[in-house]
Design a protein around this motif. Structure first.
Motif: not given
Length: 306
Positions: A107-111, A250-253, A260-263, A268-272
């Motif tokens: 849910a925290d992935l950025n729309p 997801p990296v948000t986990m 860091v999240r922004v970079e 497009d680094i979205l998975t661990v």
């Protein structure tokens, strides 16, 4: 203030623990307020099941549930209850606690950066599909061109996928979503049959959401043979099942710092797994502190068992 220990309040009138038996103990009533404002009974079984699914033993799950119950109160929101559960899990095992956060992390992935759609393309690719995110130019149908989130292919079908992402993930996705996707597929198919330039040979509709589905949505999708991938649905092929069997968390986990999240998002680094593969040179090019990323990579390796 209760005269009884917290670990046996709200249990049956006859309860055994450590070979001790208590008869006719008072029962503490506790209701949980859900995302829609409704009230549900507190369920120790539900809490314990959440723990065991995350990897905890039955014994640890019981202990965690006891601590959660002691800290909770009548009328607590589900969001706050989950927060308490997560904090208690972390005391026992941080990695298992992170796995519990999967739904919240998706849910925290950025729309604003279409991260959910890109994430779905990535995890389906790991699951064996050939995928393309947001194909350009937009595929032509008989009547109009169509914005498609993901096109996926396997040995049998070409799927057009609609991804619906909700920050408030406890809601339900309704009938309108599969109906619109079915209509989109029909226009695309007729466009291809008529030889319209820019059309694609798609033959299956697919909807992926991070919520649960209404019964009408399920029934319509089954009738029209639309693939539906949602939270805990269908068995074995749900969104959470696909993520977990591929370790495609997801990296948000990992709750990375905002910068860091922004970079990572810019690349497009979205998975661990993508995070783990970053080299020192990659990290330097992103202008990030090596130590901060290395710490996240260590946690990511523990999460996926590498």
């Amino acid at each position: 203030m209760s005269l009884y220990p917290a670990w046996f309040i709200n249990r049956s009138t006859a309860f055994c623990k450590n070979n001790l038996r208590f008869e006719n103990l008072p029962v503490k009533e506790m209701k949980i307020k859900d995302a829609h404002g409704g009230l549900q009974d507190y369920s120790s079984e539900h809490i314990e099941r959440s723990c065991t699914r995350a990897g905890f033993s039955s014994e640890d799950a019981e202990e965690i549930e006891s601590e959660v119950f002691e800290r909770a109160w009548d009328g607590i929101t589900t969001r706050k209850l989950h927060s308490i559960l997560f904090s208690e899990m972390k005391k026992y095992n941080e990695i298992f606690a992170l796995r519990y956060r999967l739904r919240e992390s998706i849910a925290d992935l950025n729309p604003n950066y279409h991260e959910f759609e890109k994430y779905i393309a990535k995890i389906l690719e790991q699951d064996g599909y050939e995928t393309e995110w947001s194909p350009r130019p937009m595929p032509e149908g008989e009547c109009i061109e169509h914005e498609i989130d993901v096109v996926a292919k396997d040995d049998k079908h070409t799927y057009v996928i609609e991804c619906k992402h909700h920050y408030h993930h406890h809601r339900y996705t309704g009938l309108d979503i599969p109906m619109r996707q079915w209509s989109r597929l029909q226009d695309l198919r007729r466009g291809h049959e008529h030889g319209i330039k820019g059309s694609i040979d798609a033959d299956k509709a697919w909807v992926v959401v991070n919520t649960k589905l209404s019964n009408h949505a399920k029934d319509y999708a089954e009738c029209k043979d639309i693939n539906m991938t949602a939270w805990k649905y269908p068995d074995g092929e749900s969104l959470d099942s696909i993520v977990e069997r591929n370790n495609a968390y997801p990296v948000t986990m990992l709750r990375p710092p905002h910068h860091v999240r922004v970079e990572l998002s810019k690349k497009d680094i979205l998975t661990v797994q993508e995070l783990i593969k970053l080299s020192d040179e990659d990290i330097e090019r992103m202008d990030l502190k090596n130590n901060a990323v290395k710490s996240l990579q260590r946690t990511a390796r523990n999460l996926v068992g590498k």
